[in-house]
Design a protein around this motif. Structure first.
Motif, PDB file in Angstrom:
ATOM      1  N   PHE A 154       0.832  -1.206   0.000  1.00 53.49           N
ATOM      2  CA  PHE A 154       0.000   0.000   0.000  1.00 53.49           C
ATOM      3  C   PHE A 154       0.868   1.258   0.000  1.00 53.49           C
ATOM      4  O   PHE A 154       0.547   2.246  -0.689  1.00 53.49           O
ATOM      5  CB  PHE A 154      -0.932   0.006   1.215  1.00 53.49           C
ATOM      6  CG  PHE A 154      -2.137  -0.878   1.060  1.00 53.49           C
ATOM      7  CD1 PHE A 154      -2.995  -0.725  -0.021  1.00 53.49           C
ATOM      8  CD2 PHE A 154      -2.427  -1.864   1.984  1.00 53.49           C
ATOM      9  CE1 PHE A 154      -4.113  -1.531  -0.174  1.00 53.49           C
ATOM     10  CE2 PHE A 154      -3.539  -2.677   1.842  1.00 53.49           C
ATOM     11  CZ  PHE A 154      -4.375  -2.519   0.760  1.00 53.49           C
ATOM     12  N   VAL A 155       1.947   1.259   0.765  1.00 53.17           N
ATOM     13  CA  VAL A 155       2.840   2.417   0.771  1.00 53.17           C
ATOM     14  C   VAL A 155       3.445   2.639  -0.616  1.00 53.17           C
ATOM     15  O   VAL A 155       3.546   3.771  -1.103  1.00 53.17           O
ATOM     16  CB  VAL A 155       3.943   2.229   1.826  1.00 53.17           C
ATOM     17  CG1 VAL A 155       5.031   3.291   1.669  1.00 53.17           C
ATOM     18  CG2 VAL A 155       3.354   2.297   3.228  1.00 53.17           C
ATOM     19  N   SER A 156       3.838   1.550  -1.276  1.00 50.69           N
ATOM     20  CA  SER A 156       4.405   1.667  -2.622  1.00 50.69           C
ATOM     21  C   SER A 156       3.376   2.215  -3.602  1.00 50.69           C
ATOM     22  O   SER A 156       3.704   3.030  -4.475  1.00 50.69           O
ATOM     23  CB  SER A 156       4.910   0.293  -3.092  1.00 50.69           C
ATOM     24  OG  SER A 156       5.933  -0.189  -2.241  1.00 50.69           O
ATOM     25  N   THR A 166      -6.468   1.968   2.325  1.00 58.65           N
ATOM     26  CA  THR A 166      -5.392   1.264   3.022  1.00 58.65           C
ATOM     27  C   THR A 166      -5.884   0.567   4.284  1.00 58.65           C
ATOM     28  O   THR A 166      -5.579  -0.615   4.514  1.00 58.65           O
ATOM     29  CB  THR A 166      -4.265   2.250   3.366  1.00 58.65           C
ATOM     30  OG1 THR A 166      -3.797   2.876   2.166  1.00 58.65           O
ATOM     31  CG2 THR A 166      -3.113   1.532   4.037  1.00 58.65           C
ATOM     32  N   LEU A 167      -6.608   1.266   5.122  1.00 60.42           N
ATOM     33  CA  LEU A 167      -7.076   0.676   6.373  1.00 60.42           C
ATOM     34  C   LEU A 167      -7.955  -0.532   6.108  1.00 60.42           C
ATOM     35  O   LEU A 167      -7.825  -1.573   6.772  1.00 60.42           O
ATOM     36  CB  LEU A 167      -7.828   1.728   7.189  1.00 60.42           C
ATOM     37  CG  LEU A 167      -8.385   1.256   8.537  1.00 60.42           C
ATOM     38  CD1 LEU A 167      -7.259   0.775   9.434  1.00 60.42           C
ATOM     39  CD2 LEU A 167      -9.169   2.388   9.213  1.00 60.42           C
ATOM     40  N   LEU A 168      -8.844  -0.416   5.137  1.00 66.72           N
ATOM     41  CA  LEU A 168      -9.714  -1.537   4.789  1.00 66.72           C
ATOM     42  C   LEU A 168      -8.897  -2.718   4.262  1.00 66.72           C
ATOM     43  O   LEU A 168      -9.126  -3.869   4.639  1.00 66.72           O
ATOM     44  CB  LEU A 168     -10.727  -1.090   3.741  1.00 66.72           C
ATOM     45  CG  LEU A 168     -11.661  -2.171   3.186  1.00 66.72           C
ATOM     46  CD1 LEU A 168     -12.544  -2.722   4.287  1.00 66.72           C
ATOM     47  CD2 LEU A 168     -12.499  -1.619   2.043  1.00 66.72           C
ATOM     48  N   GLY A 169      -7.926  -2.454   3.382  1.00 63.44           N
ATOM     49  CA  GLY A 169      -7.114  -3.527   2.828  1.00 63.44           C
ATOM     50  C   GLY A 169      -6.257  -4.216   3.869  1.00 63.44           C
ATOM     51  O   GLY A 169      -6.104  -5.449   3.850  1.00 63.44           O
ATOM     52  N   VAL A 213     -12.477   3.604  -9.302  1.00 63.36           N
ATOM     53  CA  VAL A 213     -12.236   2.373 -10.078  1.00 63.36           C
ATOM     54  C   VAL A 213     -10.801   1.880  -9.919  1.00 63.36           C
ATOM     55  O   VAL A 213     -10.576   0.744  -9.479  1.00 63.36           O
ATOM     56  CB  VAL A 213     -12.600   2.588 -11.565  1.00 63.36           C
ATOM     57  CG1 VAL A 213     -12.155   1.396 -12.399  1.00 63.36           C
ATOM     58  CG2 VAL A 213     -14.103   2.797 -11.713  1.00 63.36           C
ATOM     59  N   PRO A 214      -9.767   2.683 -10.252  1.00 62.83           N
ATOM     60  CA  PRO A 214      -8.408   2.159 -10.079  1.00 62.83           C
ATOM     61  C   PRO A 214      -8.024   1.968  -8.626  1.00 62.83           C
ATOM     62  O   PRO A 214      -7.300   1.019  -8.286  1.00 62.83           O
ATOM     63  CB  PRO A 214      -7.537   3.221 -10.759  1.00 62.83           C
ATOM     64  CG  PRO A 214      -8.338   4.467 -10.722  1.00 62.83           C
ATOM     65  CD  PRO A 214      -9.760   4.039 -10.847  1.00 62.83           C
ATOM     66  N   ASN A 215      -8.489   2.827  -7.732  1.00 65.03           N
ATOM     67  CA  ASN A 215      -8.063   2.725  -6.336  1.00 65.03           C
ATOM     68  C   ASN A 215      -8.725   1.561  -5.612  1.00 65.03           C
ATOM     69  O   ASN A 215      -8.085   0.886  -4.798  1.00 65.03           O
ATOM     70  CB  ASN A 215      -8.359   4.040  -5.617  1.00 65.03           C
ATOM     71  CG  ASN A 215      -7.450   5.161  -6.086  1.00 65.03           C
ATOM     72  OD1 ASN A 215      -6.254   4.971  -6.233  1.00 65.03           O
ATOM     73  ND2 ASN A 215      -8.017   6.318  -6.347  1.00 65.03           N
ATOM     74  N   LEU A 216      -9.997   1.323  -5.889  1.00 67.22           N
ATOM     75  CA  LEU A 216     -10.629   0.129  -5.324  1.00 67.22           C
ATOM     76  C   LEU A 216     -10.026  -1.125  -5.959  1.00 67.22           C
ATOM     77  O   LEU A 216      -9.880  -2.163  -5.292  1.00 67.22           O
ATOM     78  CB  LEU A 216     -12.142   0.177  -5.562  1.00 67.22           C
ATOM     79  CG  LEU A 216     -12.966  -0.976  -4.967  1.00 67.22           C
ATOM     80  CD1 LEU A 216     -12.738  -1.095  -3.473  1.00 67.22           C
ATOM     81  CD2 LEU A 216     -14.441  -0.779  -5.274  1.00 67.22           C
ATOM     82  N   THR A 219      -6.746  -1.875  -4.273  1.00 70.19           N
ATOM     83  CA  THR A 219      -7.026  -2.355  -2.908  1.00 70.19           C
ATOM     84  C   THR A 219      -7.342  -3.837  -2.918  1.00 70.19           C
ATOM     85  O   THR A 219      -6.798  -4.626  -2.124  1.00 70.19           O
ATOM     86  CB  THR A 219      -8.194  -1.569  -2.293  1.00 70.19           C
ATOM     87  OG1 THR A 219      -7.888  -0.171  -2.285  1.00 70.19           O
ATOM     88  CG2 THR A 219      -8.471  -2.029  -0.876  1.00 70.19           C
ATOM     89  N   LEU A 220      -8.211  -4.251  -3.832  1.00 71.23           N
ATOM     90  CA  LEU A 220      -8.552  -5.674  -3.931  1.00 71.23           C
ATOM     91  C   LEU A 220      -7.364  -6.501  -4.412  1.00 71.23           C
ATOM     92  O   LEU A 220      -7.215  -7.666  -4.036  1.00 71.23           O
ATOM     93  CB  LEU A 220      -9.743  -5.853  -4.875  1.00 71.23           C
ATOM     94  CG  LEU A 220     -11.077  -5.265  -4.379  1.00 71.23           C
ATOM     95  CD1 LEU A 220     -12.142  -5.388  -5.458  1.00 71.23           C
ATOM     96  CD2 LEU A 220     -11.525  -5.969  -3.110  1.00 71.23           C
ATOM     97  N   LEU A 221      -6.510  -5.907  -5.263  1.00 71.66           N
ATOM     98  CA  LEU A 221      -5.311  -6.615  -5.709  1.00 71.66           C
ATOM     99  C   LEU A 221      -4.437  -6.996  -4.524  1.00 71.66           C
ATOM    100  O   LEU A 221      -3.961  -8.142  -4.418  1.00 71.66           O
ATOM    101  CB  LEU A 221      -4.522  -5.736  -6.687  1.00 71.66           C
ATOM    102  CG  LEU A 221      -3.116  -6.234  -7.054  1.00 71.66           C
ATOM    103  CD1 LEU A 221      -3.188  -7.554  -7.804  1.00 71.66           C
ATOM    104  CD2 LEU A 221      -2.369  -5.188  -7.873  1.00 71.66           C
ATOM    105  N   VAL A 222      -4.208  -6.053  -3.618  1.00 75.67           N
ATOM    106  CA  VAL A 222      -3.377  -6.346  -2.449  1.00 75.67           C
ATOM    107  C   VAL A 222      -4.039  -7.393  -1.568  1.00 75.67           C
ATOM    108  O   VAL A 222      -3.366  -8.315  -1.065  1.00 75.67           O
ATOM    109  CB  VAL A 222      -3.107  -5.053  -1.657  1.00 75.67           C
ATOM    110  CG1 VAL A 222      -2.300  -5.354  -0.398  1.00 75.67           C
ATOM    111  CG2 VAL A 222      -2.361  -4.045  -2.517  1.00 75.67           C
TER     112      VAL A 222
END
Length: 385
Positions: A154-156, A166-169, A213-216, A219-222
């Motif tokens: 997430f930091v990267s 981030t918190l949710l992921g 769209v890209p940020n969610l 998040t799911l990718l991580v």
């Protein structure tokens, strides 16, 4: 009025020789003005009598466009700590190949190797201690490792402009192994559903207003890459021989990393892929061969439960090692692919000589699910459904 009243000579009469003049009384001044041009030469730029040209008019500043909703366009996540004119290709690091050690030894390479070995020894000691204590402590170690790995990712992502939840992921990545150990494979679907649900609410309620769209998506990718793949360690622990199976996965992943690193340094000459310029074909084959050999000798011959006899034997240990040797380089290159796309060298720096936690356990994230499914497949073949 007759033709003779116009005051002009008849056309049949001979010419008088007079030249017509326009404005006889006022024309002298105009002609003098025009004739003065013939006496003037070119005027040079350095002539003090010539005034300097006026600078071009500057365009009037325009107010930045306002996005519907009140935020400025400059808040877009693509401009996060980067030059808006920069492209992804400009952010990518230049491919570098590690220089082979000199015949008399390279001090920097020796120090790097010493750091790697010392860090690996400490990690191995912590893992063996937790495995020896029991499944509960090992499960907590797994959850902690996945939490650190997810936070590095997430930091990267934030460094290059993404704004994930981030918190949710992090919560989902840490909760996955705990839920799986408690409720089995079905807990994976529940956690993923809740992550998607709260992820949508995260952006609907305005917790984050940037590109959903890209940020969610990242998040799911991580969550899937780190949390779901890592939660298979909890599934291994939830079996009667869970300690032995997880230890087997760790040993096979370490065998691939060590074999690929040392053999690649010793005889590596052929680049493997531009995704990871420092990796070689020789290192890949050496790591795969080392994985199979270690699987045969350590897991099969020496014996790590359940490969020490019933229900599985040495041949089963070799089959599991072959499967691990195939997927370990894929896991290694998967992280290299993501890092190259983000334009970074390492996900973190917490482990001296290795980078981040995710850099160290990238192959293991693929080996653990492989061991789990291979054992289930072998159990089905040996004992039936």
């Amino acid at each position: 009025m007759s033709d003779d009243d116009h005051g002009l000579p008849h056309w049949t009469e001979p010419g008088t020789g007079e030249v017509p003049r326009l404005g006889a009384d006022e024309g002298d001044d105009d002609l003098a003005a025009w004739s003065s041009l013939t006496n003037s030469g070119p005027r040079w730029a350095d002539d003090p009598e010539v005034a300097a040209p006026a600078p071009p008019a500057q365009p009037e500043p325009q107010a930045p466009p306002v996005r519907i909703g009140g935020g400025q366009v400059e808040d877009d996540f693509f401009a996060y700590e980067t030059d808006p004119r920069a492209t992804r290709q400009q952010r990518q690091p230049e491919p570098q190949r590690a220089a082979p050690p000199g015949p008399n030894g390279d001090t920097s390479s020796s120090n790097d190797l010493l750091q790697r070995l010392l860090t690996a020894a400490i990690l191995a000691g912590v893992a063996i201690l937790c495995l020896a204590i029991g499944k509960g402590v090992t499960l907590l170690l797994v959850a902690a490792v996945l939490g650190v790995a997810a936070s590095e990712f997430f930091v990267s992502l934030r460094r290059v402009g993404y704004q994930p939840a981030t918190l949710l992921g992090l919560t989902a990545s840490v909760a996955l192994p705990l839920a799986v150990y408690w409720r089995g494979e079905g807990a994976v679907g529940v956690v993923l559903f809740l992550t998607m649900l709260f992820g949508v609410l995260w952006y609907l309620l305005g917790v984050a207003s940037e590109r959903p769209v890209p940020n969610l998506g990242v998040t799911l990718l991580v969550v899937v890459y780190v949390g779901v793949l890592g939660s298979f360690a909890a599934l291994l622990l939830d079996t009667p021989d869970g300690i032995g199976l997880l230890l087997t996965a760790i040993i096979l992943a370490i065998a691939y990393d060590a074999g690929g690193y040392f053999i690649g340094r010793a005889i590596g000459r052929s680049p493997l892929t531009e995704i990871s310029p420092n990796k070689t074909v020789e290192g890949l084959l050496g790591g795969m061969l080392t994985t199979v050999v270690v699987g045969l000798l350590v897991v099969g011959v020496v014996g790590i439960d359940p490969f020490g006899g019933e229900p599985f034997g040495t041949i089963d240990a070799v089959l599991v090692a072959i499967a691990a040797a195939v997927v370990a380089p894929i896991g290694d290159l998967a992280e290299s692919l993501m890092k190259r796309d983000l334009g970074i060298k390492d996900m973190g720096s917490i482990l001296p000589g290795h980078g981040g936690v995710l850099d160290r356990f990238d192959a293991l994230l693929f080996v653990i699910p492989t061991v789990y499914f291979m054992v289930r497949l072998l159990a089905w073949v040996r004992c039936g459904p």
